[in-house]
Motif scaffolding. Sequence first.
Motif, PDB file in Angstrom:
ATOM      1  N   GLU A   1      -5.522 -25.943 -25.230  1.00 48.74           N
ATOM      2  CA  GLU A   1      -6.905 -25.601 -24.910  1.00 48.74           C
ATOM      3  C   GLU A   1      -7.699 -26.866 -24.650  1.00 48.74           C
ATOM      4  N   LYS A   2      -8.644 -26.756 -23.725  1.00 50.68           N
ATOM      5  CA  LYS A   2      -9.516 -27.893 -23.435  1.00 50.68           C
ATOM      6  C   LYS A   2     -10.419 -28.143 -24.630  1.00 50.68           C
ATOM      7  N   VAL A   3     -10.419 -29.359 -25.119  1.00 49.11           N
ATOM      8  CA  VAL A   3     -11.348 -29.776 -26.165  1.00 49.11           C
ATOM      9  C   VAL A   3     -12.488 -30.509 -25.472  1.00 49.11           C
ATOM     10  N   TYR A   4     -13.695 -30.035 -25.707  1.00 47.32           N
ATOM     11  CA  TYR A   4     -14.870 -30.588 -25.041  1.00 47.32           C
ATOM     12  C   TYR A   4     -15.323 -31.877 -25.702  1.00 47.32           C
ATOM     13  N   SER A   5     -15.849 -32.768 -24.881  1.00 50.34           N
ATOM     14  CA  SER A   5     -16.433 -34.018 -25.389  1.00 50.34           C
ATOM     15  C   SER A   5     -17.833 -33.726 -25.931  1.00 50.34           C
ATOM     16  N   GLU A   6     -18.365 -34.641 -26.704  1.00 50.65           N
ATOM     17  CA  GLU A   6     -19.711 -34.448 -27.257  1.00 50.65           C
ATOM     18  C   GLU A   6     -20.757 -34.210 -26.178  1.00 50.65           C
ATOM     19  N   PRO A   7     -20.811 -35.007 -25.101  1.00 50.81           N
ATOM     20  CA  PRO A   7     -21.814 -34.728 -24.056  1.00 50.81           C
ATOM     21  C   PRO A   7     -21.621 -33.350 -23.412  1.00 50.81           C
ATOM     22  N   GLU A   8     -20.373 -32.924 -23.216  1.00 51.14           N
ATOM     23  CA  GLU A   8     -20.118 -31.594 -22.649  1.00 51.14           C
ATOM     24  C   GLU A   8     -20.587 -30.493 -23.597  1.00 51.14           C
ATOM     25  N   ILE A   9     -20.334 -30.690 -24.878  1.00 48.54           N
ATOM     26  CA  ILE A   9     -20.745 -29.701 -25.883  1.00 48.54           C
ATOM     27  C   ILE A   9     -22.259 -29.567 -25.903  1.00 48.54           C
ATOM     28  N   ILE A  10     -22.940 -30.685 -25.947  1.00 48.50           N
ATOM     29  CA  ILE A  10     -24.403 -30.674 -26.001  1.00 48.50           C
ATOM     30  C   ILE A  10     -24.975 -30.000 -24.752  1.00 48.50           C
ATOM     31  N   ALA A  11     -24.406 -30.289 -23.592  1.00 47.78           N
ATOM     32  CA  ALA A  11     -24.881 -29.670 -22.342  1.00 47.78           C
ATOM     33  C   ALA A  11     -24.656 -28.159 -22.361  1.00 47.78           C
ATOM     34  N   LYS A  12     -23.488 -27.717 -22.827  1.00 47.13           N
ATOM     35  CA  LYS A  12     -23.206 -26.272 -22.884  1.00 47.13           C
ATOM     36  C   LYS A  12     -24.125 -25.574 -23.881  1.00 47.13           C
ATOM     37  N   LEU A  13     -24.389 -26.205 -25.004  1.00 49.03           N
ATOM     38  CA  LEU A  13     -25.288 -25.596 -25.985  1.00 49.03           C
ATOM     39  C   LEU A  13     -26.699 -25.486 -25.424  1.00 49.03           C
ATOM     40  N   GLU A  14     -27.188 -26.557 -24.797  1.00 54.68           N
ATOM     41  CA  GLU A  14     -28.536 -26.521 -24.217  1.00 54.68           C
ATOM     42  C   GLU A  14     -28.653 -25.415 -23.179  1.00 54.68           C
ATOM     43  N   LYS A  15     -27.607 -25.223 -22.393  1.00 58.86           N
ATOM     44  CA  LYS A  15     -27.634 -24.237 -21.316  1.00 58.86           C
ATOM     45  C   LYS A  15     -27.442 -22.808 -21.828  1.00 58.86           C
ATOM     46  N   ASP A  16     -26.452 -22.605 -22.689  1.00 58.60           N
ATOM     47  CA  ASP A  16     -26.026 -21.245 -23.043  1.00 58.60           C
ATOM     48  C   ASP A  16     -26.385 -20.797 -24.456  1.00 58.60           C
ATOM     49  N   LEU A  17     -26.524 -21.728 -25.384  1.00 54.63           N
ATOM     50  CA  LEU A  17     -26.772 -21.386 -26.791  1.00 54.63           C
ATOM     51  C   LEU A  17     -27.828 -22.322 -27.375  1.00 54.63           C
ATOM     52  N   PRO A  18     -29.063 -22.188 -26.917  1.00 49.47           N
ATOM     53  CA  PRO A  18     -30.092 -23.172 -27.279  1.00 49.47           C
ATOM     54  C   PRO A  18     -30.446 -23.232 -28.768  1.00 49.47           C
ATOM     55  N   HIS A  19     -30.102 -22.222 -29.542  1.00 48.25           N
ATOM     56  CA  HIS A  19     -30.402 -22.260 -30.970  1.00 48.25           C
ATOM     57  C   HIS A  19     -29.245 -22.844 -31.796  1.00 48.25           C
ATOM     58  N   TRP A  20     -28.180 -23.196 -31.128  1.00 47.75           N
ATOM     59  CA  TRP A  20     -27.037 -23.828 -31.774  1.00 47.75           C
ATOM     60  C   TRP A  20     -27.137 -25.334 -31.587  1.00 47.75           C
ATOM     61  N   ARG A  21     -26.501 -26.083 -32.471  1.00 47.18           N
ATOM     62  CA  ARG A  21     -26.508 -27.547 -32.369  1.00 47.18           C
ATOM     63  C   ARG A  21     -25.105 -28.082 -32.637  1.00 47.18           C
ATOM     64  N   TYR A  22     -24.873 -29.305 -32.232  1.00 49.79           N
ATOM     65  CA  TYR A  22     -23.595 -29.967 -32.472  1.00 49.79           C
ATOM     66  C   TYR A  22     -23.809 -31.018 -33.546  1.00 49.79           C
ATOM     67  N   GLU A  23     -22.969 -30.990 -34.562  1.00 45.72           N
ATOM     68  CA  GLU A  23     -23.094 -31.951 -35.658  1.00 45.72           C
ATOM     69  C   GLU A  23     -21.751 -32.112 -36.361  1.00 45.72           C
ATOM     70  N   ASN A  24     -21.320 -33.337 -36.524  1.00 46.50           N
ATOM     71  CA  ASN A  24     -20.104 -33.673 -37.271  1.00 46.50           C
ATOM     72  C   ASN A  24     -18.872 -32.898 -36.810  1.00 46.50           C
ATOM     73  N   GLY A  25     -18.733 -32.721 -35.492  1.00 49.85           N
ATOM     74  CA  GLY A  25     -17.551 -32.082 -34.947  1.00 49.85           C
ATOM     75  C   GLY A  25     -17.601 -30.565 -34.860  1.00 49.85           C
ATOM     76  N   TRP A  26     -18.708 -29.958 -35.261  1.00 52.39           N
ATOM     77  CA  TRP A  26     -18.855 -28.501 -35.272  1.00 52.39           C
ATOM     78  C   TRP A  26     -20.049 -28.089 -34.421  1.00 52.39           C
ATOM     79  N   ILE A  27     -19.973 -26.884 -33.833  1.00 49.98           N
ATOM     80  CA  ILE A  27     -21.198 -26.277 -33.330  1.00 49.98           C
ATOM     81  C   ILE A  27     -21.694 -25.373 -34.455  1.00 49.98           C
TER      82      ILE A  27
END
Length: 132
Positions: free
Chosen positions: A12-38
């Motif tokens: 499975e593709k493992v997303y980089s931190e910048p990719e994760i942050i961009a996906k959260l901002e776009k699709d899940l704005p109430h979620w955040r990335y911290e210490n390897g977890w969303i």
Amino acid sequence: MVEEAKGTRPAEKVYSEPEIIAKLEKDLPHWRYENGWIRRKYKTHGWKSTLMVINTIGHLAEAAWHHPDLKASYAWVEVLLMNHAAKGVTDKDFDLAAKIESVVQWQPGQEAGSLEGTPQTDQRFAYIKYDN
């Protein structure tokens, strides 16, 4: 459904931190990335509501066969998602987060139809502290 032999699935593709942050901002704005977890914290009106949220998340996770870590207290539940097998955040995490979000934040009273939703002004029945 036939199970695949161990090790035959593509990685499975493992997303980089910048990719994760961009996906959260776009699709899940109430979620955040911290210490390897969303992560997402849901505020409730008390213990009964907290347990109902935990059970809802448990049902969705089991049906999806992808299990989050949970933290809970009297009036909140925090969901933490990271694909342990892939050792990072994958599409499974984003997909389960979206499903959890849609179910936990569902407000029938805001939709057309016969379902009115829980009365938020009466503390005996108030359930989730919705984002809006």
